[in-house]
Design a protein around this motif. Structure first.
Motif, PDB file in Angstrom:
ATOM      1  N   GLY A  38      86.857  20.452  53.560  1.00  0.00           N
ATOM      2  CA  GLY A  38      86.332  21.806  53.791  1.00  0.00           C
ATOM      3  C   GLY A  38      86.748  22.783  52.703  1.00  0.00           C
ATOM      4  N   VAL A  78      90.470  25.564  56.058  1.00  0.00           N
ATOM      5  CA  VAL A  78      89.402  26.022  56.960  1.00  0.00           C
ATOM      6  C   VAL A  78      89.319  25.138  58.203  1.00  0.00           C
ATOM      7  CG1 VAL A  78      87.569  24.682  55.825  1.00  0.00           C
ATOM      8  CG2 VAL A  78      87.000  26.818  57.016  1.00  0.00           C
ATOM      9  N   ALA A  85      86.183  22.973  66.428  1.00  0.00           N
ATOM     10  CA  ALA A  85      84.889  23.195  65.775  1.00  0.00           C
ATOM     11  C   ALA A  85      84.170  21.855  65.612  1.00  0.00           C
ATOM     12  CB  ALA A  85      85.118  23.842  64.419  1.00  0.00           C
ATOM     13  N   PRO A  86      82.862  21.834  65.494  1.00  0.00           N
ATOM     14  CA  PRO A  86      82.007  23.024  65.456  1.00  0.00           C
ATOM     15  C   PRO A  86      81.645  23.583  66.833  1.00  0.00           C
ATOM     16  CG  PRO A  86      80.707  21.063  65.002  1.00  0.00           C
ATOM     17  CD  PRO A  86      82.124  20.599  65.175  1.00  0.00           C
ATOM     18  N   LEU A  89      84.347  28.041  67.644  1.00  0.00           N
ATOM     19  CA  LEU A  89      84.694  28.591  66.335  1.00  0.00           C
ATOM     20  C   LEU A  89      85.710  29.721  66.469  1.00  0.00           C
ATOM     21  CD1 LEU A  89      81.093  28.826  64.803  1.00  0.00           C
ATOM     22  CD2 LEU A  89      82.784  27.026  64.400  1.00  0.00           C
ATOM     23  N   GLN A  93      84.620  33.110  62.163  1.00  0.00           N
ATOM     24  CA  GLN A  93      83.507  32.171  61.919  1.00  0.00           C
ATOM     25  C   GLN A  93      82.299  32.557  62.775  1.00  0.00           C
ATOM     26  OE1 GLN A  93      85.889  28.714  62.929  1.00  0.00           O
ATOM     27  NE2 GLN A  93      85.890  28.011  60.796  1.00  0.00           N
ATOM     28  N   TRP A  97      78.539  33.643  61.525  1.00  0.00           N
ATOM     29  CA  TRP A  97      77.331  33.001  62.052  1.00  0.00           C
ATOM     30  C   TRP A  97      76.335  34.063  62.517  1.00  0.00           C
ATOM     31  CZ3 TRP A  97      77.267  29.244  66.905  1.00  0.00           C
ATOM     32  CH2 TRP A  97      76.033  28.559  66.925  1.00  0.00           C
ATOM     33  N   LEU A 102      76.558  33.665  55.461  1.00  0.00           N
ATOM     34  CA  LEU A 102      76.609  32.510  54.555  1.00  0.00           C
ATOM     35  C   LEU A 102      75.199  31.981  54.340  1.00  0.00           C
ATOM     36  CD1 LEU A 102      77.600  29.306  56.511  1.00  0.00           C
ATOM     37  CD2 LEU A 102      77.296  31.490  57.637  1.00  0.00           C
ATOM     38  N   LEU A 112      86.638  32.849  54.222  1.00  0.00           N
ATOM     39  CA  LEU A 112      87.296  32.874  55.527  1.00  0.00           C
ATOM     40  C   LEU A 112      88.813  32.895  55.354  1.00  0.00           C
ATOM     41  CD1 LEU A 112      85.091  30.224  57.394  1.00  0.00           C
ATOM     42  CD2 LEU A 112      85.016  32.711  57.709  1.00  0.00           C
TER      43      LEU A 112
ATOM     44  N   ASP B  15      74.849  26.546  60.646  1.00  0.00           N
ATOM     45  CA  ASP B  15      76.069  27.264  60.297  1.00  0.00           C
ATOM     46  C   ASP B  15      77.375  26.714  60.870  1.00  0.00           C
ATOM     47  OD1 ASP B  15      74.563  28.815  58.710  1.00  0.00           O
ATOM     48  OD2 ASP B  15      74.733  30.656  59.876  1.00  0.00           O
ATOM     49  N   PRO B  16      77.420  26.260  62.129  1.00  0.00           N
ATOM     50  CA  PRO B  16      78.735  25.817  62.637  1.00  0.00           C
ATOM     51  C   PRO B  16      79.417  24.749  61.776  1.00  0.00           C
ATOM     52  CG  PRO B  16      77.234  26.145  64.457  1.00  0.00           C
ATOM     53  CD  PRO B  16      76.423  26.299  63.202  1.00  0.00           C
ATOM     54  N   LEU B  18      78.964  24.231  58.571  1.00  0.00           N
ATOM     55  CA  LEU B  18      79.326  24.836  57.286  1.00  0.00           C
ATOM     56  C   LEU B  18      80.561  25.724  57.438  1.00  0.00           C
ATOM     57  CD1 LEU B  18      75.764  25.803  56.027  1.00  0.00           C
ATOM     58  CD2 LEU B  18      77.291  24.182  54.892  1.00  0.00           C
ATOM     59  N   LEU B  19      80.578  26.497  58.512  1.00  0.00           N
ATOM     60  CA  LEU B  19      81.679  27.442  58.721  1.00  0.00           C
ATOM     61  C   LEU B  19      82.998  26.747  59.015  1.00  0.00           C
ATOM     62  CD1 LEU B  19      79.754  30.050  60.846  1.00  0.00           C
ATOM     63  CD2 LEU B  19      81.052  30.575  58.775  1.00  0.00           C
ATOM     64  N   SER B  20      82.930  25.570  59.584  1.00  0.00           N
ATOM     65  CA  SER B  20      84.174  24.918  59.987  1.00  0.00           C
ATOM     66  C   SER B  20      84.637  23.889  58.957  1.00  0.00           C
ATOM     67  CB  SER B  20      84.004  24.275  61.361  1.00  0.00           C
ATOM     68  OG  SER B  20      82.926  23.371  61.344  1.00  0.00           O
ATOM     69  N   GLY B  21      83.980  23.859  57.798  1.00  0.00           N
ATOM     70  CA  GLY B  21      84.418  22.938  56.740  1.00  0.00           C
ATOM     71  C   GLY B  21      84.092  21.494  57.052  1.00  0.00           C
ATOM     72  N   ARG B  22      83.100  21.271  57.915  1.00  0.00           N
ATOM     73  CA  ARG B  22      82.767  19.899  58.314  1.00  0.00           C
ATOM     74  C   ARG B  22      81.417  19.443  57.777  1.00  0.00           C
ATOM     75  NH1 ARG B  22      86.418  22.075  61.554  1.00  0.00           N
ATOM     76  NH2 ARG B  22      87.795  20.787  62.815  1.00  0.00           N
ATOM     77  N   PHE B  25      79.130  17.873  51.544  1.00  0.00           N
ATOM     78  CA  PHE B  25      78.618  18.153  50.206  1.00  0.00           C
ATOM     79  C   PHE B  25      78.842  16.884  49.363  1.00  0.00           C
ATOM     80  CE2 PHE B  25      79.328  22.342  51.950  1.00  0.00           C
ATOM     81  CZ  PHE B  25      78.317  23.128  51.417  1.00  0.00           C
TER      82      PHE B  25
END
Lengths: 168, 784
Positions: A38, A78, A85-86, A89, A93, A97, A102, A112, B15-16, B18-22, B25
């Motif tokens: 992450g 992160v 997560a997910p 959150l 975060q 959302w 983002l 973050l 988004d979830p 992406l936001l949680s680093g999971r 990429f």
């Protein structure tokens, strides 16, 4: 470069012990030795802020540190913000959302990790203060506006007591 | 339908993770036994390779292989010509495409010469230092104008000159129009559009499975299907033996489509040869000279007008720097040539350009893709004309806008999609009026500006208009399928780099099928899931893929209705869809889950009617006859400090028309991001080469990306003129924000510094450059 060192680092509350070369960057250690991908690497010269993590609670650029410097220290990435997560959150975060803070999401972990300690220090920031706080993080997608909105929203979420939410 | 998602500001499905680093990429792909690559790249802009000594590198512990051009054998081939020149009469185009590893000559700094494969990236980089390349330097061709002089050194020695292309396009008769004109204005303009600088650098991971004879490659590409097709051909494999996955991509903006990069050719080859997974991740420094740029053009432009300010004709001649190779054809200069015409009814146009090879990184489209250059020239000509004619800058634009009853409007020249540039629809004056109202134009120029000027402040306002050709063909496709658990799978061939496709496309499907938008699993950019398509570029995702998805979802809806009418024994017209169910109108008890219906569509026993296809599934394609033209107006108030030449943006307003909007929240984000890049282009970012072709701005300390301190809050309003060219009525929006910003800065700064009588004919500016321009203006004023 065959010299190796054994280091113990607490990451997101979990102890990691690894034997690494002294030249291994902390960012590479997190990503490739600990599989915590992450944390993203955007420039490797300390400008973009994508690799920001918390080092004993303070934001640092993990591309500008060696893994061995983290020996005996605590790092939060992160992944540590919201262990469930997910599905569940962190409020920051959630706010990103909701406010569309983002787009590609590559720089987002760095934002973050910069903002979590910022909001602890300044629970009710003005737009200007938010912009200053994130001036060391580059985002190429959003133009920052929705990030600023997200931080305002997060501040409100994290401090539901209205007395702490006076408008500025 | 219970819910209508089209047009709603809904938050994104993607988004979830992406936001949680999971999110995955490309650099997050870790495979057992994986090897890592680093490249030896040219330090010289132009030179002959005398020798390459790789022995020490090969002997280093942990190095598995070192390859030079000689080691590639027959696999060494110049890359494909990706975009052939459009069918324009008399066109000259010299295709010279990049090579995987430089063989006899290097033609730009950063061109790869040798490839090291090692057990770790650290070892690979150590080994790069072990390699000695002897290069006999040749004089570098850096300046576009000098590149075409008869004695200029030749970059491609099999050509007579450094001319890459020569194109003339005309509409009407400019010379005749000029003879009838009251005013003719002629100027030289310079426009340099920088680099995309996506936060994620490029990279790829290739895995060859010798047992199944199958190659998988994760690639930061905007066009995975084109890469899959090309790789299969190069490697002698069937396309079904190659899977290219474009996972989450950290921003694209154009350069990530530039298939085939040398690394894209080499990494899978090495994985097959060594029979181990191979990874290469570009570093930021490499990104500055190994990922394509957009860069500069010099225009000599002329506008002929009546004294009322009506445009009679425009003549423009320009040079375009294409860099060392030109695999992406003429997309950028053709866009400049076409977009120059803007929102205006220009009856006569003469446009001629020469594309020039230089010893610099390749030029391919970057967000805006040459449109900026054209818009800058036209908007500047109109500003200068307005000043000369004593007209208000908005009035001169109003007088020349194509009126709404003139659409479709034929510009009579060929666009980048190979068909005549015909604007599908547009309504330009309301966008201008809205922008003026939103920024309070009248009040600002009549009250605020004089008041602030009296206080000694240098404040100015700018207002510019632009069009954007979007949503070009040839086609995209999609498959929509309802699973037995009621989830909906949607797959399309384009890749996604942050545009919100997982949500906007899901909205289109959800409306058709009456399902929850969160129950749609969207896959983009995986050739195993959908393997026909073109790619994400030219602001075409929402238009071309969006309409293909819409068509596939509509076909599934028909299948649902047909099967449900058999099951419920009613006519299709009596059925309703919603909440993931179908029922007889007025009889909610009859409801069947779409998942249950999907099971019935795939019977395990008994017979089906002849001609029955299994499943609630459909595949559809969409290809527009030509692109859809979006437009907009940007307005900005600035304050300039003439001592420090810094520019502070006080307000920034945009009114945008991209037809029907699927998700306004996502659209706002696209516009904000485009404007931020436009601001960077106008005032902060600049690619600088020295006389030897060395890139002097190859870090984020030298090449300045705007931060949150430089990008102001942006106020957005919309006009909605649907495109008649597609069923959803959409037009593209990805590049719009970035297009008019240079022209806007020039106008607003001139206004702020009105006392100095500046005429800004170049972008980018910077505090340094603006300071110089102010000093020049002061000297001129003093001397006059």
């Amino acid at each position: 470069m065959s010299e190796q060192m054994t280091i113990r680092v607490t990451i997101n509350g979990k102890a990691y012990e690894r034997t690494v070369e002294p030249r291994l960057l902390l960012s590479d250690f997190l990503r490739h030795e600990c599989d915590l991908t992450g944390t993203h690497v955007g420039c490797e010269h300390g400008v973009c802020g994508a690799c920001t993590v918390l080092f004993d609670g303070l934001p640092v650029r993990s591309c500008l540190m060696f893994a061995v410097q983290a020996h005996g220290h605590e790092v939060t990435t992160v992944e540590g913000l919201a262990p469930e997560a997910p599905e569940r959150l962190h409020p920051l975060q959630e706010a990103f959302w909701e406010a569309h803070g983002l787009q590609c999401g590559f720089c987002t972990p760095g934002f973050l990790m910069t903002l979590v300690p910022f909001l602890e220090q300044n629970p009710n920031p003005s737009d200007e203060e938010i912009r200053e706080a994130i001036a060391g993080n580059l985002c190429r997608c959003t133009g920052y506006q929705h990030i600023v909105s997200a931080v305002k929203l997060a501040a409100a979420k994290m401090h539901p007591d209205p007395s702490l939410r006076e408008t500025r | 339908m219970t819910t209508r998602y089209f047009g709603q500001r809904i938050k994104r499905n993607e988004d979830p993770v992406l936001l949680s680093g999971r999110a995955l990429f490309t650099d997050d792909v870790h495979l057992p036994d994986m090897l890592h690559v680093a490249f030896v790249r040219s330090d010289h802009a132009h030179g002959r390779i005398v020798s390459i000594d790789v022995e020490a590198a090969r002997e280093r512990e942990g190095v598995v292989a070192v390859y030079t051009a000689a080691d590639l054998g027959d696999y060494w081939q110049p890359g494909p010509l990706l975009v052939p020149p459009p069918p324009i009469e008399g066109i000259v185009f010299n295709a010279r495409t990049q090579v995987p590893l430089a063989k006899d000559k290097v033609r730009h700094v950063g061109e790869p010469i040798a490839m090291v494969v090692a057990e770790s990236r650290y070892i690979a980089e150590d080994a790069v230092e072990d390699i000695f390349v002897e290069i006999e330097p040749l004089p570098a061709v850096v300046d576009m104008e000098k590149a075409l002089e008869p004695d200029a050194p030749l970059i491609h020695e099999d050509l007579d000159s450094n001319l890459a292309a020569h194109v003339v396009q005309t509409k009407g008769d400019y010379e005749k129009a000029k003879a009838e004109a009251d005013v003719v204005i002629r100027r030289r303009f310079y426009y340099n559009h920088g680099i995309a600088a996506a936060m994620e650098n490029r990279g790829m991971v290739a895995h060859w499975d010798a047992k199944t004879q199958h190659l998988t490659m994760w690639d930061t590409t905007q066009a995975p299907i084109a890469i899959r097709n090309g790789l299969a051909a190069m490697l002698g494999l069937s396309t079904s033996q190659v899977r290219v996955i474009a996972p989450f991509i950290g921003g694209g903006f154009g350069p990530k489509i530039m298939m085939f990069y040398p690394e894209e050719v080499l990494i899978p080859w090495a994985a097959m040869k060594l029979n181990r997974p191979v990874k290469w991740i570009e570093d930021r420094r490499e990104n500055f000279f190994a990922t394509t740029h957009e860069r500069d053009q010099i225009h000599w432009a002329e506008i002929a007008l009546t004294k009322e300010g009506r445009i009679l004709g425009v003549k423009d001649t320009f040079l375009h720097d294409t860099g060392a190779y030109d695999p992406y054809g003429l997309t950028v200069p053709i866009n400049s040539q076409c977009t120059l015409l803007g929102c205006y009814d220009v009856p006569n146009y003469y446009s001629e350009f020469k594309a020039v090879f230089t010893n610099k990184t390749l030029v391919t489209p970057y967000r805006g893709a040459g449109r900026q250059h054209g818009v800058f020239v036209m908007e500047r000509l109109l500003d200068i004309a307005a000043r000369e004619l004593g007209l208000d800058r908005n009035e001169i634009r109003r007088r020349n806008f194509i009126p709404p009853d003139k659409f479709p409007y034929n510009n009579e020249i060929i666009y980048q999609d190979f068909v005549p540039l015909v604007y599908d629809s547009g309504n330009y004056e309301p966008a201008l009026n809205k922008a003026l109202e939103l920024i309070g134009y009248e009040q600002f120029v009549k009250e605020e500006q004089p008041r602030l000027r009296a206080e000694g402040k240098h404040v100015g306002i700018g207002v510019v208009a632009y069009v954007e050709g979007t949503g070009i063909g040839p086609y995209e496709g999609a498959r929509v399928q309802i699973e037995s658990n009621g989830m909906v799978n949607v797959a399309t061939g384009i890749g996604t780099q942050g545009q919100g496709h997982f949500t906007s496309f899901a909205q289109v499907v959800a409306d058709q099928l009456g399902v929850d938008v969160r129950k749609i699993r969207m896959v983009t950019g995986d050739t195993a899931e959908f393997h026909w398509g073109t790619g994400t570029f030219a602001s075409r995702g929402a238009v071309v893929a969006g309409n293909a998805i819409h068509a596939a979802a509509a076909a599934v809806r028909q299948k649902i209705l047909k099967l449900a009418s058999q099951e419920l024994e009613v006519a299709e017209e009596d059925l309703e869809l919603g909440d993931g169910k179908v029922w007889v109108r007025g009889v909610p008890d009859t409801a069947i889950d779409l998942g249950t219906l999907a099971v019935k569509a795939n019977p395990l026993r008994g017979a089906v009617k002849p001609g029955t296809e299994p499943g609630l599934e459909a595949t559809a394609y969409f290809g527009p006859e030509r692109g859809a033209t979006a437009n907009g107006v940007h307005a900005m108030i600035v304050e300039v400090d003439p001592e420090t030449a810094t520019v502070q943006i006080k307000r920034y307003v945009t009114v945008h028309d991209c037809g029907r909007v699927i998700n306004p929240l996502i659209l706002d984000g696209q516009i904000h991001g485009g404007i931020a890049q436009g601001i960077g282009n106008a005032f902060y970012e600049r690619i600088i080469y020295d006389d030897n072709g060395q890139l002097l701005t190859a870090s984020f300390m030298d090449y300045l990306i705007p931060t949150a301190m430089e990008v102001p809050p942006i106020e957005i309003d919309h006009v909605e003129t649907p495109s008649p060219l597609n069923p959803l009525g959409t037009k593209g929006a990805g590049e719009a924000g970035a297009i008019p910003t240079g022209a806007l800065f020039a106008q607003a700064i001139e206004d702020a510094l009105a006392e100095y009588n500046l005429e800004i004919r170049e972008i980018p500016l910077s505090p340094n450059r603006l300071f110089e321009l102010i000093q020049e203006a002061k000297a001129k004023k003093g001397g006059a």
